[in-house]
Design an enzyme around this catalytic site. Structure first.
Site, PDB file in Angstrom:
ATOM      1  N   SER A   1       5.627  10.938 -11.823  1.00 49.34           N
ATOM      2  CA  SER A   1       6.825  10.421 -12.609  1.00 49.34           C
ATOM      3  C   SER A   1       6.464  11.315 -13.888  1.00 49.34           C
ATOM      4  CB  SER A   1       7.037   9.120 -12.911  1.00 49.34           C
ATOM      5  OG  SER A   1       5.703   8.721 -12.836  1.00 49.34           O
TER       6      SER A   1
ATOM      7  N   GLY B   1      17.180   9.870 -11.502  1.00 51.04           N
ATOM      8  CA  GLY B   1      17.305  10.727 -10.364  1.00 51.04           C
ATOM      9  C   GLY B   1      15.872  11.552 -10.328  1.00 51.04           C
ATOM     10  N   ALA B   2      15.917  12.743  -9.895  1.00 50.30           N
ATOM     11  CA  ALA B   2      14.599  13.434  -9.849  1.00 50.30           C
ATOM     12  C   ALA B   2      14.912  14.875 -10.185  1.00 50.30           C
ATOM     13  CB  ALA B   2      14.007  13.271  -8.639  1.00 50.30           C
TER      14      ALA B   2
ATOM     15  N   GLY C   1      13.446   7.875 -12.276  1.00 46.14           N
ATOM     16  CA  GLY C   1      13.887   6.613 -12.244  1.00 46.14           C
ATOM     17  C   GLY C   1      15.462   6.691 -12.030  1.00 46.14           C
ATOM     18  N   ALA C   2      16.164   6.149 -12.591  1.00 44.64           N
ATOM     19  CA  ALA C   2      17.524   5.818 -12.712  1.00 44.64           C
ATOM     20  C   ALA C   2      18.224   7.046 -12.743  1.00 44.64           C
ATOM     21  CB  ALA C   2      18.219   4.705 -13.648  1.00 44.64           C
TER      22      ALA C   2
ATOM     23  N   GLY D   1       0.808  -1.189  -0.137  1.00 42.75           N
ATOM     24  CA  GLY D   1      -0.076  -0.046  -0.007  1.00 42.75           C
ATOM     25  C   GLY D   1       0.966   1.148  -0.066  1.00 42.75           C
TER      26      GLY D   1
ATOM     27  N   GLY E   1       7.578   0.325  -4.670  1.00 45.07           N
ATOM     28  CA  GLY E   1       7.906   0.933  -3.344  1.00 45.07           C
ATOM     29  C   GLY E   1       8.993   2.041  -3.486  1.00 45.07           C
TER      30      GLY E   1
ATOM     31  N   GLY F   1       9.022   4.653  -5.332  1.00 47.73           N
ATOM     32  CA  GLY F   1       8.275   6.123  -5.194  1.00 47.73           C
ATOM     33  C   GLY F   1       7.884   6.596  -3.907  1.00 47.73           C
ATOM     34  N   ASP F   2       7.465   5.461  -3.372  1.00 43.42           N
ATOM     35  CA  ASP F   2       6.951   5.835  -1.919  1.00 43.42           C
ATOM     36  C   ASP F   2       8.057   6.092  -0.852  1.00 43.42           C
ATOM     37  OD1 ASP F   2       4.557   5.332  -2.843  1.00 43.42           O
ATOM     38  OD2 ASP F   2       4.910   3.172  -2.534  1.00 43.42           O
TER      39      ASP F   2
HETATM   40  O1  CKP Z   1       4.784   3.877  -6.807  1.00 45.68           O
HETATM   41  P1  CKP Z   1       5.275   2.728  -5.798  1.00 45.68           P
HETATM   42  O2  CKP Z   1       6.078   1.584  -6.373  1.00 45.68           O
HETATM   43  O3  CKP Z   1       6.259   3.177  -4.632  1.00 45.68           O
HETATM   44  O4  CKP Z   1       4.040   2.079  -5.062  1.00 45.68           O
HETATM   45  C1  CKP Z   1       3.785   0.772  -4.700  1.00 45.68           C
HETATM   46  C2  CKP Z   1       2.518   0.481  -3.967  1.00 45.68           C
HETATM   47  O5  CKP Z   1      -0.295   0.777  -3.229  1.00 45.68           O
HETATM   48  C3  CKP Z   1       2.340  -0.655  -3.622  1.00 45.68           C
HETATM   49  O6  CKP Z   1       2.594  -1.213  -2.159  1.00 45.68           O
HETATM   50  C4  CKP Z   1       1.132  -1.264  -3.993  1.00 45.68           C
HETATM   51  O7  CKP Z   1       0.368  -1.969  -2.861  1.00 45.68           O
HETATM   52  C5  CKP Z   1       0.327   0.007  -4.355  1.00 45.68           C
HETATM   53  O8  CKP Z   1       1.425   0.637  -4.650  1.00 45.68           O
HETATM   54  C6  CKP Z   1      -0.725  -0.122  -5.066  1.00 45.68           C
HETATM   55  O9  CKP Z   1      -1.953  -0.044  -4.926  1.00 45.68           O
HETATM   56  O10 CKP Z   1      -0.192  -0.368  -6.573  1.00 45.68           O
HETATM   57 MG    MG Z   2       4.531   5.607  -7.099  1.00 44.04          MG
END
Ligand code: CKP
Ligand code: MG
Length: 311
Positions: A192, A229-230, A226-227, A32, A253, A255-256
């Site tokens: 992104s 940077g930002a 991504g690779a 999540g 994960g 991005g989070d």
């Molecule tokens: O953008 P990210 O790859 O950082 O996000 C990943 C999350 O909530 C992952 O934990 C997944 O459960 C989600 O994005 C989703 O709902 O796709």
């Molecule tokens: Mg993301």
């Protein structure tokens, strides 16, 4: 006072090591986007709270136990006895290609509504973090997110919004219609490059999109490359941060993690350059380890990834 309040759907993620159609062992993890951010901040010692609905069964219990074990405040989580947990399968199809399949329609998390958010918003926080996933889940979740963003803005709580477009949940047109007005309330927008046209009418060009968001009151537009940077766009111009080079084993994960690093730097009062460095460092930790959040650093581990200079 809480440093961060975040709201969303936490999922039970079942991961395969090969093609799902061939069966085989699955491992169970918490997933999540918003709970990933809360864990990232809690690992760094910030007071992070996650609010949302979870099922009133073993799987809901699993979600809560994982969050609590990571030090995330779950005081405001609601248990829903009527609805099932949200589940996702993360299928490792080849060494480099992973696919996501959701079983989340009608889930407890998707039934989020305004009443779920009154108490946590009233409790206050230094930051509110939301993602574009939650408003895609249901009408009531969309209304709840819009309410939370407006309420935070009125109470002077800065909002960060990660676009997090998920094609499996809604169309780009629906996402744009919902997210573009929300972005105008945010202090920080995270996207992104291919998500910028979902938060502005100015089109997909990065400079134009960022300029439009800044004109509408967004302080910082973070564009993840991504690779590469930002980049951070502000009223003062643009700043680039390179990615920290690591061997990528799992980009879900990332991005989070980047968001958690940036918000941690904000909470610590760092300047933009150092906030971006901490964001890049957390992104590197996320991609260098398996799992959506498991590899995120504690504060004393920030310097483990060389070149991070993020401590
Ligand atoms: O953008 P990210 O790859 O950082 O996000 C990943 C999350 O909530 C992952 O934990 C997944 O459960 C989600 O994005 C989703 O709902 O796709
Ligand atoms: Mg993301």
């Amino acid at each position: 006072e809480r440093d961060l309040l975040t709201v969303g759907e936490a999922l039970v993620s079942l991961r395969s090591s090969g093609p799902l159609a061939a069966g085989g062992p699955l491992t169970m993890h918490l997933a999540g986007a918003e709970s990933n951010v809360a864990i990232g901040l809690a690992r760094l010692g910030h007071r992070a709270a996650w609010a949302g609905r979870v099922s009133d069964d073993e799987l809901g219990e699993f979600v809560l136990r994982q969050l609590r074990a990571e030090g995330v405040d779950t005081t405001d989580v609601r248990r829903d006895p009527q609805r099932p947990p949200g589940v996702m399968f993360l299928e490792r199809r080849t060494a480099d290609v992973s696919r996501v399949r959701y079983l989340r329609a009608g889930s407890a998390g998707a039934a989020l509504d305004v009443d779920d958010l009154r108490a946590p918003l009233a409790a206050g926080a230094r930051l509110l973090h939301l993602s574009g996933i939650t408003p895609a889940l249901s009408d009531s979740a969309r209304t709840a997110v819009a309410w939370a963003v407006r309420t935070a803005a009125e109470s002077g709580i800065p909002v960060s919004l990660d676009v997090n477009y998920r094609a499996g949940l809604w169309s780009r047109e629906d996402a744009r219609a919902t997210l573009t007005p929300l972005a105008g309330y945010a202090a920080v927008v995270i996207a992104s490059t291919d998500e910028l046209d979902l938060v502005t009418e100015a089109g997909a060009d990065e400079r134009d999109a960022a300029a439009d968001l800044v004109r509408r009151g967004v302080s910082t537009v973070l564009v993840k490359l991504g690779a590469d940077g930002a980049r951070a766009w502000t009223a003062d111009g643009v700043e680039h941060v390179p990615a920290v080079p690591v061997t990528a084993v799992d980009t879900v994960g990332a991005g989070d993690a980047f968001t958690a690093g940036y918000l941690s730097g904000h909470l610590d009062g760092l300047g933009l350059t150092d906030r971006l460095r901490r964001a890049a460092a957390l992104g590197a930790f996320a991609v260098a380890g398996h799992g959506d959040w498991e590899g995120l650093p504690r504060r004393d581990e920030l310097s483990l990834i060389t070149g991070s200079a993020a401590g």
